[in-house]
Design an enzyme around this catalytic site. Structure first.
Site, PDB file in Angstrom:
ATOM      1  N   SER A 656      78.149 -10.537  -0.049  1.00 32.78           N
ATOM      2  CA  SER A 656      77.184 -11.570   0.330  1.00 32.78           C
ATOM      3  C   SER A 656      77.814 -12.947   0.483  1.00 32.78           C
ATOM      4  CB  SER A 656      76.052 -11.637  -0.704  1.00 32.78           C
ATOM      5  OG  SER A 656      76.541 -12.063  -1.963  1.00 32.78           O
ATOM      6  N   LYS A 699      68.752 -16.389  -5.643  1.00 32.85           N
ATOM      7  CA  LYS A 699      69.853 -17.269  -5.250  1.00 32.85           C
ATOM      8  C   LYS A 699      69.340 -18.662  -4.864  1.00 32.85           C
ATOM      9  CE  LYS A 699      72.861 -13.511  -3.690  1.00 32.85           C
ATOM     10  NZ  LYS A 699      73.481 -12.816  -2.545  1.00 32.85           N
TER      11      LYS A 699
END
Length: 806
Positions: A656, A699
C-alpha cells in the site's frame, strides 16, 4: 475545490433513521429475528449437508471468528434433530466364549435401562433362589436316594470281597491307605510264628490266595471309584436340574419380555448355562477360622458380575436424534476409555468399566466439534478419521498401543457408527487440513462458508434491526430508538469496511449493543439513543488505544519525525495500519528516497536488511517497471535509488506504500518538493495505475488525528485510490473538517494525478516528439536521468581512453 477532492457526503454513508428505518420507532416495534442473517450460501450448504445420508458427507463449517457459525450450527442441527427418532441403546455384555472380548448389543431406545435393571435384580436374587432350591424336601429325598443307592452298591462290593476272603481263609483289615488280607486259623489271624512253621508248599498256597484277593480288591476299588463318580454325576445332574427348575420362572419372564430381541435370548441361554455350571459360587460359604487378613490379599470376585449389563449408551430420554457438542475433544472424551481398579500393585478391569465417549453418545445423531480444539490432541484427529472411514467406534486406551511390553486388557467389540460430524473452524485451519490431509476431503465433503459481510439492502437493514430487537428482548436490555439503530447500522458498515455492506460479525455488534444499553441505563434513560452508541464506541476505543496514543505522543514530541507542513524533496508521508489485540489504527510513516548515478536500480533498504515482507518487496520491484516504461525507452535507466521507511524498527509488509515510494523517487529525481501536509496510501502497477488497498478509513483517521493535534491549516489531507472511496466510513469530526475546508480527501486513478496534488506542478504528458513539456515534473525527471546516463557514458576505462588516443 480541487477536481480530485472527495465530497463530504461520499466519505461516510449516513443512515437516515426516518427514511431507511421508517418501519419502526424502537426495537419494541420490530419483530425479533430467528435464524442467521446474511449467510444465504451457508444456509443452503448446511441444509444440503444435513439432508445427505451417504457416508462421507460430514460437514465442515468455515468462517472468521464472530460470524455466528458455531451458534448457527448448533441451532440448526438441534432443530433437525428434534424431528429425528431416538437412536438405539447400546449395552456391553460379558462374553462367555472369550471374557477379554465383551459383546456389544443394541436395543430400542429406553429398553437398555430396563434390561440393565432386570439383569441386576436377577443377579442379586441368585443366592436366594439357589439357596431355596436346595432347601426343597423333594431335592433332599432325591439326594438321599442317590446316596442310599450308592452306599448299597459300595456295601455290596465290600460284602462280596469279605465273603471271598473268608472262603479263602483270610480276613480283611483296613491299614491306611488301603485294605490288607491276613490268613486265619481257628477263627483268628495266623500268628507270624505259626506262619513260619508252615511248609513251603503251604506258604506258596497262602501267598497265591493273597495275590488273588489283592487283585480282587483292586478291581473292587476301581469299581467303587466308578460308582462314586457316577453318583457324583447323578448328584450334579440332580442339582443342575434343581437349579434350572428354580431359574425357570425368572428366565421365562425375561424371555417373554425380550422375545423380539434374538441377541438377548442368546445371552440369556448362555447365562443359564453358566449359572447352572457355577451355582456353588452362590451358596453360603462355610465359616473360615479366624486369621489375620493380609493387606495384599485380593478381593474375592463377585460371581454375579458376569450377568450384569453395562448400559453403555442410553437414549431413552432423548426426544429425537442426539446432538453432542464436545467442548473439550480430547482422545478419551471422544472415544471413551477402559477404567481400571487399583489394588496395591495390581490393576484390573472388566466389561462393566467400559466408558463411552462423545462419539458413542452422538451415534445416530450429530457430533459438533471445534476443529482447532480437536487438532490439539495428537491422537484425536487420526482416530476420528478412522472411525468415520470404517464406520466403527473402538474403545481402547491409547496408552496400550505404545507400551514396550504388551499387557493383557479388554478388546471390546466395536460399536457400528451412523452419525454426522460437524467441524467448525476458521478458514486458516480448513485450508491447512484441506491441503495436507486427503482423508479430510473424502470424509468432509460439505463445506459451509460463512461470510464476514452482507449487502446493505433494505431487507438486510430490517434483519439488522430484528437482530437488535431479539438481543434486547432476550437479555433484558433497554429498547433502541431509531437514531441508535442508525448509528449501529453505520458501525456495521464501518466494521465491514464498505459503505455498500454490513458486517456479519455479530459478536462485535452485540458487544456495542450491550455497552450502549449499559451507558443509557447509567444515564437514567429509558431508551438507547444515538449518543449512547457513539459514547460506547468512544469508550471502547479509549480502553484499547493505548499504543495508538503512545505513538501519536512520540510523533507530537517529534521523537518520531512526521511533518505535517512545509515541503521536502524526496520525502513523503506514507500510511499504514497497525493492529494490537484486535484493535486496529492508522499511523503515518516517513518515507525517503535518494537518487544518484548508478546502475543498481531501486534499492529497498528494508529488503537489504531483511525487514521487508514478500508483498512489500514485490511492490518496490514494480516501481522499476514503471520508471523503465516511462523514461528508458531510448537509453538505459542509469539510476540508483535508495528508498526506506525512516525510523522503522520492525518488519514492513504490504504494497500500500508503493505509490508513496514512487512519488518520493520522482520528487528526488526532479528536485521537486512534496507537500508534507499530505499523506498518501495506495499501491501502483507498472503502468502507473493506482490500485486499492485495505484500511483506508483507519489510515485517514490516523493522519487526521496528528494534524488536528498540531492544528488544522486547511492544507492537510490524504490521497487515496479512487476505488477506496466506497470503503470510507469516517468519523463525523473528519466530515465536518472537510465541510469547513480544513482537511481534504483526494481520490486519484493515476500516479500523474497524485504527483500534481503533491507538488502543485503538472506531471506532464509525453509529446509527439518523445519529450515532456517544459516545467513539468516528468520533464525534470527525464533531464536528470539523461544527465545520469551521460555521466555513465562518459566514464570510460583508462585502457579504452588510451586506445582512443592512438
Amino acid at each position: 475545490m480541487n477536481k480530485y477532492a472527495v465530497a463530504p457526503e461520499a466519505l461516510r454513508k449516513v443512515c437516515d433513521p426516518h427514511k431507511e428505518l421508517h418501519f419502526c420507532h424502537t426495537t419494541e416495534d420490530a419483530p425479533a429475528f430467528e435464524g442467521v442473517i446474511g449467510q444465504d450460501r451457508a444456509v443452503r450448504s448446511m441444509n444440503f449437508g444435513l439432508q445427505m445420508k451417504v457416508p462421507g458427507y460430514n460437514i465442515f463449517v468455515v468462517g472468521p471468528h464472530g460470524t455466528g457459525k458455531t451458534t448457527y450450527a448448533e441451532a440448526v442441527v438441534a432443530a433437525v434433530a428434534q424431528k429425528g427418532t431416538p437412536p438405539l441403546d447400546w449395552c456391553y455384555l460379558y462374553n462367555f466364549a472369550d471374557k477379554d472380548r465383551p459383546r456389544i448389543l443394541s436395543l430400542p431406545a429406553g429398553k437398555g435401562r430396563d434390561f440393565q435393571k432386570e439383569m441386576s435384580n436377577f443377579s442379586a436374587d441368585l443366592p436366594r433362589i439357589i439357596a431355596q432350591a436346595f432347601e426343597n424336601s423333594q431335592y433332599e429325598k432325591e439326594r438321599d436316594d442317590i446316596i442310599h443307592r450308592l452306599q448299597e452298591k459300595l456295601d455290596a462290593l465290600s460284602g462280596h470281597l469279605k465273603t471271598e476272603a473268608q472262603r479263602a481263609g483270610f480276613i480283611m483289615k483296613p491299614i491306611p491307605p488301603r485294605f490288607v488280607f491276613f490268613p486265619v486259623k481257628d477263627g483268628a489271624q495266623l500268628p507270624q510264628e505259626e506262619y513260619e512253621k508252615l511248609t513251603e508248599e503251604e506258604k506258596r498256597e497262602l501267598d497265591e490266595k493273597g495275590r488273588r484277593l489283592t487283585k480282587l480288591l483292586d478291581e473292587s476299588m476301581k469299581e467303587s471309584q466308578h460308582l462314586e463318580e457316577a453318583g457324583k454325576e447323578e448328584m450334579q445332574k440332580l442339582e443342575s436340574q434343581i437349579v434350572q427348575a428354580a431359574l425357570l420362572p425368572p428366565m421365562e419372564r425375561l424371555r417373554s419380555r425380550y422375545k423380539e430381541e434374538p441377541g438377548i435370548l442368546e445371552h440369556l441361554e448362555e447365562v443359564l448355562k453358566d449359572v447352572t455350571s457355577h451355582y456353588k459360587n452362590f451358596l453360603p460359604k462355610p465359616p473360615q477360622p479366624n486369621a489375620p487378613a493380609s493387606p495384599f490379599e485380593e478381593e474375592a470376585p463377585d460371581p454375579a458380575m458376569k450377568y450384569q449389563v453395562n448400559l453403555f449408551v442410553h437414549n431413552g430420554s432423548c426426544p429425537g436424534s442426539p446432538v453432542v457438542v464436545e467442548s473439550n475433544p480430547t482422545y478419551y472424551n471422544l472415544f471413551g476409555k477402559l477404567e481400571y481398579k487399583s489394588h496395591f500393585l495390581t490393576m484390573s478391569t472388566d466389561f462393566t468399566m467400559i466408558r463411552p465417549g462423545a462419539l458413542h453418545k452422538a451415534n445416530g445423531g450429530f457430533l459438533i466439534l471445534q476443529a482447532r480444539d480437536l487438532l490439539r490432541d495428537v491422537y484425536a484427529w487420526e482416530t476420528l478419521k478412522k472411525a468415520l472411514k470404517y464406520r466403527k467406534a473402538v474403545v481402547e486406551n491409547i496408552g496400550e498401543e505404545y507400551r514396550l511390553v504388551p499387557s493383557g486388557t479388554l478388546r471390546p467389540e466395536p460399536m457400528p457408527l451412523d452419525l454426522k460430524v460437524i467441524l467448525v473452524a476458521d478458514p486458516e485451519v480448513y485450508s491447512f487440513l484441506f491441503s495436507l490431509d486427503e482423508d479430510m476431503q473424502r470424509l468432509f465433503k460439505v463445506r459451509v462458508d460463512f461470510d464476514v459481510d452482507m449487502p446493505r439492502t433494505p431487507e438486510n437493514l430490517r434483519k439488522y434491526v430484528a437482530f437488535v430487537s431479539a438481543l434486547c428482548k432476550k437479555d433484558g436490555l433497554l429498547p433502541f430508538e431509531r437514531s441508535a439503530l442508525a448509528r449501529l447500522v453505520e458501525h456495521g458498515s464501518r466494521l465491514a469496511g464498505d459503505q455498500r455492506k454490513l458486517s456479519t460479525r455479530f459478536n462485535k455488534v452485540a458487544e456495542l449493543i450491550y455497552e450502549s444499553s449499559a451507558l443509557a441505563e447509567a444515564a437514567g434513560e429509558t431508551l438507547v439513543r444515538g449518543k449512547q452508541v457513539e459514547d460506547a464506541v468512544q469508550e471502547r476505543k479509549g480502553r484499547e488505544d493505548i499504543l495508538e496514543e503512545r505513538i501519536r505522543e512520540e510523533i507530537l514530541r517529534r521523537t518520531i519525525i512526521i511533518n505535517t507542513e512545509g515541503e521536502e524533496v524526496g520525502q513523503i508521508n506514507g500510511l499504514s495500519v497497525l493492529s494490537t489485540g484486535g484493535y486496529s489504527f492508522g499511523m503515518p510513516s516517513r518515507i525517503t528516497a535518494r537518487t544518484f548515478v548508478g546502475t543498481e536500480g531501486i534499492i529497498n533498504i528494508e529488503r537489504e536488511t531483511r525487514m521487508s515482507g514478500s508483498i512489500h518487496t514485490k511492490g518496490v520491484l514494480t516501481l522499476s517497471g514503471y520508471l523503465g516504461g516511462k523514461f528508458a525507452q531510448k537509453s538505459p535507466l542509469g539510476l540508483t535509488a535508495q528508498i526506506t521507511f525512516e525510523q522503522s524498527y520492525g518488519g514492513v509488509e504490504g504494497d500500500s506504500a508503493s505509490s508513496a515510494e514512487l512519488y518520493a523517487i520522482l520528487s528526488s529525481l526532479a528536485g521537486v518538493p512534496i507537500k508534507q501536509s499530505l499523506a498518501v496510501t495506495g499501491s501502483v502497477d507498472q503502468r502507473g495505475d493506482i490500485q486499492p488497498i485495505g484500511g483506508a478509513t483507519e489510515k485517514i483517521e490516523g493522519f487526521f488525528a496528528i494534524c488536528k493535534a498540531r492544528g488544522l491549516t486547511g492544507e492537510q489531507g490524504v490521497i487515496i485510490p479512487h476505488q477506496n472511496v466506497e470503503n470510507l466510513m469516517l468519523k463525523e469530526e473528519i466530515l465536518e473538517a472537510v465541510r469547513q475546508g480544513k482537511f481534504t480527501i483526494y481520490a486519484v486513478k493515476q500516479i500523474e494525478e497524485g504527483l500534481e496534488i503533491l507538488t502543485g506542478i503538472p506531471a506532464g504528458i509525453l509529446g509527439p516528439e518523445g519529450t515532456y513539456p517544459q516545467g513539468t515534473v516528468f520533464q525534470r525527471v527525464a533531464d536528470q536521468l539523461d544527465q545520469f546516463s551521460a555521466v555513465l557514458t562518459n566514464r570510460k576505462h583508462p585502457e579504452e581512453e588510451s586506445h582512443d588516443g592512438k
